[in-house]
Design a protein around this motif. Sequence first.
Motif, PDB file in Angstrom:
ATOM      1  N   LEU A  62     -22.518 -76.410 -24.463  1.00  0.00           N
ATOM      2  CA  LEU A  62     -22.375 -77.700 -23.776  1.00  0.00           C
ATOM      3  C   LEU A  62     -21.510 -77.614 -22.514  1.00  0.00           C
ATOM      4  O   LEU A  62     -21.792 -78.294 -21.529  1.00  0.00           O
ATOM      5  CB  LEU A  62     -21.796 -78.744 -24.728  1.00  0.00           C
ATOM      6  N   PHE A  63     -20.472 -76.799 -22.548  1.00  0.00           N
ATOM      7  CA  PHE A  63     -19.531 -76.755 -21.420  1.00  0.00           C
ATOM      8  C   PHE A  63     -20.177 -76.456 -20.065  1.00  0.00           C
ATOM      9  O   PHE A  63     -19.833 -77.109 -19.077  1.00  0.00           O
ATOM     10  CB  PHE A  63     -18.384 -75.783 -21.700  1.00  0.00           C
ATOM     11  N   PRO A  64     -21.107 -75.519 -19.952  1.00  0.00           N
ATOM     12  CA  PRO A  64     -21.702 -75.264 -18.631  1.00  0.00           C
ATOM     13  C   PRO A  64     -22.495 -76.456 -18.070  1.00  0.00           C
ATOM     14  O   PRO A  64     -22.749 -76.520 -16.873  1.00  0.00           O
ATOM     15  CB  PRO A  64     -22.636 -74.077 -18.875  1.00  0.00           C
ATOM     16  N   HIS A  65     -22.857 -77.401 -18.926  1.00  0.00           N
ATOM     17  CA  HIS A  65     -23.628 -78.572 -18.509  1.00  0.00           C
ATOM     18  C   HIS A  65     -22.760 -79.833 -18.409  1.00  0.00           C
ATOM     19  O   HIS A  65     -23.285 -80.916 -18.156  1.00  0.00           O
ATOM     20  CB  HIS A  65     -24.768 -78.818 -19.502  1.00  0.00           C
ATOM     21  N   ALA A  66     -21.470 -79.694 -18.622  1.00  0.00           N
ATOM     22  CA  ALA A  66     -20.578 -80.855 -18.714  1.00  0.00           C
ATOM     23  C   ALA A  66     -20.649 -81.773 -17.502  1.00  0.00           C
ATOM     24  O   ALA A  66     -20.557 -82.991 -17.644  1.00  0.00           O
ATOM     25  CB  ALA A  66     -19.139 -80.395 -18.932  1.00  0.00           C
ATOM     26  N   ASP A  67     -20.840 -81.213 -16.322  1.00  0.00           N
ATOM     27  CA  ASP A  67     -20.845 -82.041 -15.112  1.00  0.00           C
ATOM     28  C   ASP A  67     -22.039 -82.977 -15.033  1.00  0.00           C
ATOM     29  O   ASP A  67     -22.039 -83.906 -14.227  1.00  0.00           O
ATOM     30  CB  ASP A  67     -20.765 -81.169 -13.868  1.00  0.00           C
ATOM     31  N   ARG A  68     -23.044 -82.775 -15.860  1.00  0.00           N
ATOM     32  CA  ARG A  68     -24.217 -83.654 -15.813  1.00  0.00           C
ATOM     33  C   ARG A  68     -24.495 -84.363 -17.129  1.00  0.00           C
ATOM     34  O   ARG A  68     -25.481 -85.072 -17.272  1.00  0.00           O
ATOM     35  CB  ARG A  68     -25.448 -82.850 -15.393  1.00  0.00           C
ATOM     36  N   LEU A  69     -23.607 -84.190 -18.117  1.00  0.00           N
ATOM     37  CA  LEU A  69     -23.823 -84.783 -19.438  1.00  0.00           C
ATOM     38  C   LEU A  69     -23.108 -86.111 -19.610  1.00  0.00           C
ATOM     39  O   LEU A  69     -21.992 -86.308 -19.126  1.00  0.00           O
ATOM     40  CB  LEU A  69     -23.325 -83.852 -20.541  1.00  0.00           C
ATOM     41  N   GLU A  70     -23.763 -86.993 -20.330  1.00  0.00           N
ATOM     42  CA  GLU A  70     -23.158 -88.201 -20.866  1.00  0.00           C
ATOM     43  C   GLU A  70     -23.367 -88.090 -22.373  1.00  0.00           C
ATOM     44  O   GLU A  70     -24.496 -87.933 -22.830  1.00  0.00           O
ATOM     45  CB  GLU A  70     -23.854 -89.444 -20.314  1.00  0.00           C
ATOM     46  N   LEU A  71     -22.291 -88.112 -23.134  1.00  0.00           N
ATOM     47  CA  LEU A  71     -22.370 -87.890 -24.569  1.00  0.00           C
ATOM     48  C   LEU A  71     -22.311 -89.192 -25.344  1.00  0.00           C
ATOM     49  O   LEU A  71     -21.498 -90.068 -25.038  1.00  0.00           O
ATOM     50  CB  LEU A  71     -21.212 -87.000 -25.033  1.00  0.00           C
ATOM     51  N   ILE A  72     -23.154 -89.295 -26.355  1.00  0.00           N
ATOM     52  CA  ILE A  72     -23.079 -90.381 -27.320  1.00  0.00           C
ATOM     53  C   ILE A  72     -22.760 -89.709 -28.646  1.00  0.00           C
ATOM     54  O   ILE A  72     -23.536 -88.883 -29.131  1.00  0.00           O
ATOM     55  CB  ILE A  72     -24.400 -91.167 -27.428  1.00  0.00           C
ATOM     56  N   ALA A  73     -21.596 -90.013 -29.196  1.00  0.00           N
ATOM     57  CA  ALA A  73     -21.176 -89.358 -30.433  1.00  0.00           C
ATOM     58  C   ALA A  73     -20.464 -90.350 -31.338  1.00  0.00           C
ATOM     59  O   ALA A  73     -19.774 -91.249 -30.864  1.00  0.00           O
ATOM     60  CB  ALA A  73     -20.253 -88.189 -30.127  1.00  0.00           C
ATOM     61  N   GLY A  74     -20.643 -90.158 -32.615  1.00  0.00           N
ATOM     62  CA  GLY A  74     -19.991 -91.006 -33.601  1.00  0.00           C
ATOM     63  C   GLY A  74     -18.606 -90.504 -33.945  1.00  0.00           C
ATOM     64  O   GLY A  74     -18.116 -89.518 -33.378  1.00  0.00           O
ATOM     65  N   PRO A  75     -17.962 -91.146 -34.902  1.00  0.00           N
ATOM     66  CA  PRO A  75     -16.596 -90.807 -35.268  1.00  0.00           C
ATOM     67  C   PRO A  75     -16.452 -89.412 -35.885  1.00  0.00           C
ATOM     68  O   PRO A  75     -15.371 -88.834 -35.855  1.00  0.00           O
ATOM     69  CB  PRO A  75     -16.198 -91.894 -36.263  1.00  0.00           C
ATOM     70  N   LEU A  76     -17.511 -88.857 -36.406  1.00  0.00           N
ATOM     71  CA  LEU A  76     -17.443 -87.530 -37.013  1.00  0.00           C
ATOM     72  C   LEU A  76     -17.184 -86.442 -35.970  1.00  0.00           C
ATOM     73  O   LEU A  76     -16.360 -85.551 -36.173  1.00  0.00           O
ATOM     74  CB  LEU A  76     -18.741 -87.231 -37.775  1.00  0.00           C
ATOM     75  N   LEU A  77     -17.876 -86.523 -34.828  1.00  0.00           N
ATOM     76  CA  LEU A  77     -17.739 -85.495 -33.796  1.00  0.00           C
ATOM     77  C   LEU A  77     -16.704 -85.825 -32.726  1.00  0.00           C
ATOM     78  O   LEU A  77     -16.297 -84.946 -31.965  1.00  0.00           O
ATOM     79  CB  LEU A  77     -19.077 -85.235 -33.117  1.00  0.00           C
ATOM     80  N   ALA A  78     -16.280 -87.062 -32.653  1.00  0.00           N
ATOM     81  CA  ALA A  78     -15.339 -87.462 -31.602  1.00  0.00           C
ATOM     82  C   ALA A  78     -14.098 -86.579 -31.548  1.00  0.00           C
ATOM     83  O   ALA A  78     -13.700 -86.134 -30.464  1.00  0.00           O
ATOM     84  CB  ALA A  78     -14.964 -88.934 -31.762  1.00  0.00           C
ATOM     85  N   PRO A  79     -13.453 -86.263 -32.676  1.00  0.00           N
ATOM     86  CA  PRO A  79     -12.270 -85.398 -32.598  1.00  0.00           C
ATOM     87  C   PRO A  79     -12.580 -83.987 -32.086  1.00  0.00           C
ATOM     88  O   PRO A  79     -11.805 -83.412 -31.324  1.00  0.00           O
ATOM     89  CB  PRO A  79     -11.760 -85.337 -34.039  1.00  0.00           C
ATOM     90  N   VAL A  80     -13.707 -83.440 -32.491  1.00  0.00           N
ATOM     91  CA  VAL A  80     -14.105 -82.104 -32.040  1.00  0.00           C
ATOM     92  C   VAL A  80     -14.299 -82.093 -30.531  1.00  0.00           C
ATOM     93  O   VAL A  80     -13.832 -81.187 -29.839  1.00  0.00           O
ATOM     94  CB  VAL A  80     -15.401 -81.653 -32.752  1.00  0.00           C
ATOM     95  N   LEU A  81     -14.973 -83.100 -30.019  1.00  0.00           N
ATOM     96  CA  LEU A  81     -15.226 -83.180 -28.583  1.00  0.00           C
ATOM     97  C   LEU A  81     -13.930 -83.390 -27.805  1.00  0.00           C
ATOM     98  O   LEU A  81     -13.749 -82.823 -26.730  1.00  0.00           O
ATOM     99  CB  LEU A  81     -16.225 -84.305 -28.291  1.00  0.00           C
TER     100      LEU A  81
END
Length: 93
Positions: A62-81
């Motif tokens: 994911l990191f190499p694409h970060a400049d063009r990503l918009e993430l939708i994530a729930g509470p499970l992945l939020a801390p990891v991100l």
Amino acid sequence: MTTPLTLTPGRRPDGTAMLTVVGEIDMSNTESLAAALASAPGPLVLDLTDCEYLDSAGLSILFPHADRLELIAGPLLAPVLAISGLTGLTTRH
């Protein structure tokens, strides 16, 4: 053995490319995720709402694409991100 992962490309009503992820992202299936991200040029909404697991191998894709990503994530992945620093480089909902 490859961990089950479903990647569904689509478009939002405004025309922005969207990739919906269902399952788990780990080192066994990151090639599929990398290919899906590479095949969607321009801004991309990555819907991780139904992603149950994301390890460091998945984050590294994911990191190499970060400049063009918009993430939708729930509470499970939020801390990891957040801990990884990815939310500081992208927009997360």
